[in-house]
Design an enzyme around this catalytic site. Sequence first.
Site, PDB file in Angstrom:
ATOM      1  N   THR A  66       0.847  -1.195   0.000  1.00 29.40           N
ATOM      2  CA  THR A  66       0.000   0.000   0.000  1.00 29.40           C
ATOM      3  C   THR A  66       0.879   1.241   0.000  1.00 29.40           C
ATOM      4  OG1 THR A  66      -0.054   0.035   2.426  1.00 29.40           O
ATOM      5  CG2 THR A  66      -1.822  -1.156   1.314  1.00 29.40           C
ATOM      6  N   THR A 180      -4.541  14.196   0.979  1.00 31.91           N
ATOM      7  CA  THR A 180      -3.483  14.378   1.961  1.00 31.91           C
ATOM      8  C   THR A 180      -3.366  13.154   2.853  1.00 31.91           C
ATOM      9  OG1 THR A 180      -2.783  15.745   3.842  1.00 31.91           O
ATOM     10  CG2 THR A 180      -5.141  15.528   3.493  1.00 31.91           C
ATOM     11  N   ARG A 213      -7.824   9.971   2.983  1.00 34.00           N
ATOM     12  CA  ARG A 213      -7.933   9.385   4.311  1.00 34.00           C
ATOM     13  C   ARG A 213      -9.245   9.823   4.939  1.00 34.00           C
ATOM     14  NH1 ARG A 213      -4.658   6.695   2.453  1.00 34.00           N
ATOM     15  NH2 ARG A 213      -2.524   6.220   3.146  1.00 34.00           N
ATOM     16  N   GLU A 242     -13.586   3.072   9.729  1.00 36.11           N
ATOM     17  CA  GLU A 242     -13.740   1.899   8.861  1.00 36.11           C
ATOM     18  C   GLU A 242     -13.321   0.644   9.638  1.00 36.11           C
ATOM     19  OE1 GLU A 242     -11.669   2.074   5.161  1.00 36.11           O
ATOM     20  OE2 GLU A 242     -12.354   4.082   4.685  1.00 36.11           O
ATOM     21  N   HIS A 259     -14.022   2.193   0.044  1.00 37.25           N
ATOM     22  CA  HIS A 259     -12.558   2.322   0.080  1.00 37.25           C
ATOM     23  C   HIS A 259     -11.903   1.457  -0.998  1.00 37.25           C
ATOM     24  CE1 HIS A 259      -8.902   3.135   2.912  1.00 37.25           C
ATOM     25  NE2 HIS A 259      -8.595   3.294   1.633  1.00 37.25           N
ATOM     26  N   GLY A 262      -8.367   2.823  -5.022  1.00 41.14           N
ATOM     27  CA  GLY A 262      -7.089   2.312  -5.499  1.00 41.14           C
ATOM     28  C   GLY A 262      -7.106   0.846  -5.867  1.00 41.14           C
TER      29      GLY A 262
END
Length: 394
Positions: A66, A180, A213, A242, A259, A262
Amino acid sequence: MHIVADENIPLAEAFFSHLGQVERLPGRSLNRRHLQRADLLLVRSVTEVNAELLADSAVKFVASATIGTDHVDLELLQQRGIRFHNAPGCNADSVVDYVLSALTTLAQQQGCSLSGRRVGIVGVGNVGGRLQKRLQSLGVECLLCDPPRAEIISTTAPTTDQFAELAELLQRCDVFCLHTPLTKQGRHPSYHLFDAEVLQALPQGSWLINAGRGAVVDNRALADCLQRRKDLQVVLDVWETEPDIDTDLALRVTIATPHIAGYSLEGKSRGTEMIYQSACRFLGVEPQRTLADLLPQPAIRRVALNADVEWEVGLIPRLVKLVYDLRRDHDALINSVRTCSGSLALEFDRLRRYYPERREFSSLILSGLDSDSTLADQLSAYGFTLDAREPNGQ
């Protein structure tokens, strides 16, 4: 060599099997018992790598497939002489694809042009920087807010990029994209950066997209704000607490996803390749696998276009959805929120664990357009791969 790997790290066996035995386990439930024989530990962001997990283990190498490292006690690893590597930038293009899909969807829903918006990008690292380049190539004006990066650049690497304070973005922008990292200490903490006061200050009709985030946005304050402000369009891929997300907030935002920004196959697999290469360097062996060898061909590889589609209304949104339609992910999460009779946290994780294969825009080759056409420029800016002809038709 015994390698413990999160079961959701793609191609783990394909990359690591020649280094040793690969044991795949659920990342969120990994514990010290699982690591008693482990030499290498491969995790994702759902696993907290701390003293409790590593107690009595002989792990010599930890890698996270990650970008972030919030879940890893880096100081502890350094104290114990455990080598650590992560995969910065591995899924940056995947997240940018997600944001562009969200922006395209919102523009279509609102009946407006994306080029008519001014985008404020908060956090200009791997993701924010790439998003800026693609948006500017599309003719979209961008303002950048990244105080730590602005301070470094101002003293070490002068640039033409113009950085602004958040207050200026709130005055001049009507789209806000948050990328960020999450920080609570230092001069520029990002925790609850978008609090009740900032959320209330968003200009009328603003779009807010958080694919960075979860806790950068005060989720409770956002839910309260959306009760009063129906003019805001909000896209959330990341959430506070989460996987136990705020269901009231999920039902109030415009687009809610679990989420997965990505989670393109390329993005996740790049992360595996990066930590594989790091492991090979650590062990002093030559890599024997590459992503190009292992990545399968996409279901739709090529689309032939021609000059007649140059001004076809809705072409780009259709091509975006052909590769990735984030409404599918929104529908899946909202259906779970509305129908789940058990633990929504377990359902949230299930959606991520069994996430269907998704490819990046670059996986789609578009042919038949003149290389100097306006449409070719736009499609290239989106990230599609162009097999364009020369203007003379050759």
